[in-house]
Design an enzyme around this catalytic site. Structure first.
Site, mmCIF file in Angstrom:
data_model
loop_
_atom_site.group_PDB
_atom_site.id
_atom_site.type_symbol
_atom_site.label_atom_id
_atom_site.label_comp_id
_atom_site.label_asym_id
_atom_site.label_seq_id
_atom_site.Cartn_x
_atom_site.Cartn_y
_atom_site.Cartn_z
ATOM 1 N N LYS A 212 0.832 -1.214 0.000
ATOM 2 C CA LYS A 212 0.000 0.000 0.000
ATOM 3 C C LYS A 212 0.862 1.258 0.000
ATOM 4 O O LYS A 212 0.472 2.279 -0.561
ATOM 5 C CB LYS A 212 -0.971 -0.008 1.182
ATOM 6 C CG LYS A 212 -2.086 -1.029 0.987
ATOM 7 C CD LYS A 212 -3.298 -0.761 1.855
ATOM 8 C CE LYS A 212 -4.401 -1.748 1.531
ATOM 9 N NZ LYS A 212 -5.507 -1.724 2.485
ATOM 10 N N LYS B 184 -3.802 -9.527 -7.460
ATOM 11 C CA LYS B 184 -5.029 -9.823 -6.716
ATOM 12 C C LYS B 184 -6.174 -8.907 -7.168
ATOM 13 O O LYS B 184 -5.955 -7.712 -7.374
ATOM 14 C CB LYS B 184 -4.726 -9.586 -5.225
ATOM 15 C CG LYS B 184 -5.774 -10.027 -4.263
ATOM 16 C CD LYS B 184 -5.437 -9.542 -2.867
ATOM 17 C CE LYS B 184 -5.712 -8.062 -2.718
ATOM 18 N NZ LYS B 184 -5.552 -7.517 -1.378
ATOM 19 N N LYS C 202 -10.820 -3.995 -4.716
ATOM 20 C CA LYS C 202 -11.936 -3.048 -4.773
ATOM 21 C C LYS C 202 -11.591 -1.774 -5.521
ATOM 22 O O LYS C 202 -12.448 -1.118 -6.081
ATOM 23 C CB LYS C 202 -12.299 -2.603 -3.342
ATOM 24 C CG LYS C 202 -12.973 -3.632 -2.490
ATOM 25 C CD LYS C 202 -13.307 -2.997 -1.130
ATOM 26 C CE LYS C 202 -13.362 -4.029 -0.033
ATOM 27 N NZ LYS C 202 -12.473 -3.785 1.081
#
Ligand code: TYM
Length: 331
Positions: A115, A199, A202
């Protein structure tokens, strides 16, 4: 009589629309396990703050997620469905636990590294201490089991380490939780349709299929899914795209991977992709219909949220008081 059931805790961030990855990796198991366990299903809004959010959207996403929990079939009377920020004990325990978490441990977390790389302009302290808040979520309810996707495995290991360290330093205080992660073939890690080595997430709409996508959008996304240059519909570690589609098809139809491979023997990728899309459209149809009904009923949602807050507050403070007493705080 005391409730003899074991405790289950899990949470999902209201940071956007949920993907079929969230569904297969976690939410589907929430529904499956709700009768066996005493379940706490949380909308972890505080965790979402680690990434920049638009306030009005965060509020809406939080309602949407509660509605989606209900639409999937989670019973709010039997389980505790609640919003993390409604129970201050999560932050209180997180602070205490952060003093029993080593800097080096937190620094090793893959999700923190990923992140940070994705949002270099916003590497905030919350992003770093994120797994400690997650440990607090779980340990506060003395959870035995935590159903999650594969990407949360490392956070679960850290939670177990923190709990064990605390128990050893004082006396048994926390249940050391077990992860409940589906096998890879059952959807532990659903991959992005445009980039099957990444992956499904969202935040990436292109290759991610959302649970609330329209049938047309779902069909379009699957038709465009990246496969490989071969022509065999076989599960293999070298065929990321096809293996991912097989996993999705198997999960939505309930057939084994082997059965799915047989079904598509000699068939082309084009036909296969359409079948996968149809299985997803069919599987999501009842959830989408329920969702459309529930999201309109604001009063009902408020009632669910209030009841969850009350039940979670009661359960959480028992643990927090125990922790405060053991570490020497005056109650
Ligand atoms: P979140 O909101 O990113 O994802 C929710 C759940 O979905 C799983 N998941 C996936 N599973 C399979 N394939 C994918 N592509 C995929 N993407 C996501 C995640 O593993 C997760 O189970 N840190 C957590 C939220 C959290 C939590 C907790 C979970 C906070 N506190 C306590 C369990 C217990 C997260 O970010 O999930």
């Amino acid at each position: 009589m005391e409730n003899q059931k074991k405790v289950l805790f899990s949470g999902i961030q209201p940071s956007g629309y949920l993907t079929i990855g969230n569904y297969l990796g976690a939410l589907k198991n929430f529904v499956k396990l709700q009768d066996q366990y005493d379940c706490f299903y949380c909308v972890v809004d505080l965790h979402s703050l680690t990434i920049s959010q638009v306030p009005a959207q965060l509020r809406q996403n939080t309602y949407n997620l509660i509605a989606l929990y209900l639409a999937c079939g989670l019973d709010y009377k039997k389980n505790t469905l609640f919003i993390q920020s409604h129970v201050p004990a999560h932050c209180e325990l997180a602070w205490a636990l952060s003093c029993y978490t080593m800097y080096g441990e937190a620094r090793r977390m893959t999700q923190f590294k990923e992140k940070s790389a994705k949002h270099p302009e916003n590497i905030n302290v919350g992003l770093f201490s994120y797994p400690v808040l997650m440990a607090a979520d779980i340990l506060l309810y003395q959870a035995d089991l935590v159903p999650v996707g594969d990407d949360q495995k490392q956070h679960l290991e850290l939670t177990r380490d923190i709990a064990t360290r605390f128990n050893n330093k004082y006396s048994p205080t926390f249940v050391v939780p077990e992860p409940y992660i589906p096998s890879k073939k059952d959807g532990a890690r659903i991959m992005d349709l445009q980039d099957p080595e990444k992956k499904m997430s969202k935040s990436d709409n292109g290759g991610a299929v959302m649970m609330l996508d329209s049938p047309d959008d779902i069909m379009r996304k699957f038709k465009r899914a990246v496969t490989d240059s071969g022509n065999e519909i076989k599960y293999s570690t070298s065929k990321h795209g096809i293996s991912n589609l097989l996993t999705i098809y198997s999960a939505f139809t309930g057939k084994s991977i082997l059965e799915c491979e047989k079904e598509f023997e000699g068939k082309g990728y084009g036909e296969f992709k359409i079948k996968v899309a149809e299985s997803v459209i069919e599987g999501l149809k009842p959830i989408q219909a329920e969702y459309a009904r529930i999201i309109k009923d604001k009063q009902f949602l408020e009632e669910v949220i209030a009841e969850g807050k009350q039940k979670a507050t009661y359960a959480s403070y028992k643990t927090l008081r125990k922790v405060y007493r053991k570490i020497g705080l005056i109650l």
